[in-house]
Design a protein around this motif. Structure first.
Motif, PDB file in Angstrom:
ATOM      1  N   ASP A  72      14.705 -29.430  13.904  1.00 60.96           N
ATOM      2  CA  ASP A  72      13.588 -28.425  13.626  1.00 60.96           C
ATOM      3  C   ASP A  72      14.615 -27.535  11.933  1.00 60.96           C
ATOM      4  O   ASP A  72      13.296 -27.026  11.386  1.00 60.96           O
ATOM      5  N   LEU A  73      15.547 -26.872  12.625  1.00 63.84           N
ATOM      6  CA  LEU A  73      15.769 -26.012  10.917  1.00 63.84           C
ATOM      7  C   LEU A  73      16.079 -27.010  10.116  1.00 63.84           C
ATOM      8  O   LEU A  73      15.534 -26.373   8.749  1.00 63.84           O
TER       9      LEU A  73
ATOM     10  N   GLU B 108      12.002 -27.362   9.179  1.00 58.97           N
ATOM     11  CA  GLU B 108      11.719 -26.011   8.227  1.00 58.97           C
ATOM     12  C   GLU B 108      12.065 -25.711   6.882  1.00 58.97           C
ATOM     13  O   GLU B 108      11.746 -25.698   5.659  1.00 58.97           O
ATOM     14  N   GLN B 109      13.388 -26.428   6.651  1.00 55.67           N
ATOM     15  CA  GLN B 109      13.941 -26.265   5.259  1.00 55.67           C
ATOM     16  C   GLN B 109      13.275 -27.229   4.224  1.00 55.67           C
ATOM     17  O   GLN B 109      12.845 -26.934   3.474  1.00 55.67           O
TER      18      GLN B 109
END
Length: 77
Positions: free
Chosen positions: A33-34, A37-38
């Motif tokens: 997820d991180l 998102e990035q």
């Protein structure tokens, strides 16, 4: 000292292993997820910069056309 049956210890170890696997899976999901998102943020910034660059290029083209037009007017005068 308290003696524990082998079955109880095995059951507890299995539960601990299961929890560790769940934690590992959650961590993987969070990392995915991180990263996503990035990537979205970076793509948004790239799109923004591309739009700005396009705008600047159009302005430069427009200015260059003006100069050519003015220069050609002066030449024929």
């Amino acid at each position: 000292m308290r003696w524990v049956r082998k079955e109880e210890v095995e059951k507890q170890l299995e539960e601990i292993l299961e929890l560790m696997q769940q934690i590992d899976q959650k961590m993987d999901e969070m990392m995915d997820d991180l990263v996503k998102e990035q990537q979205r943020n970076q793509q948004s910034q790239i799109n923004e910069l591309a739009a700005q660059l396009d705008h600047v290029e159009k302005q430069l083209d427009h200015e260059a056309e003006k100069k050519v037009f003015v220069a050609s007017k002066l030449h024929f005068v």
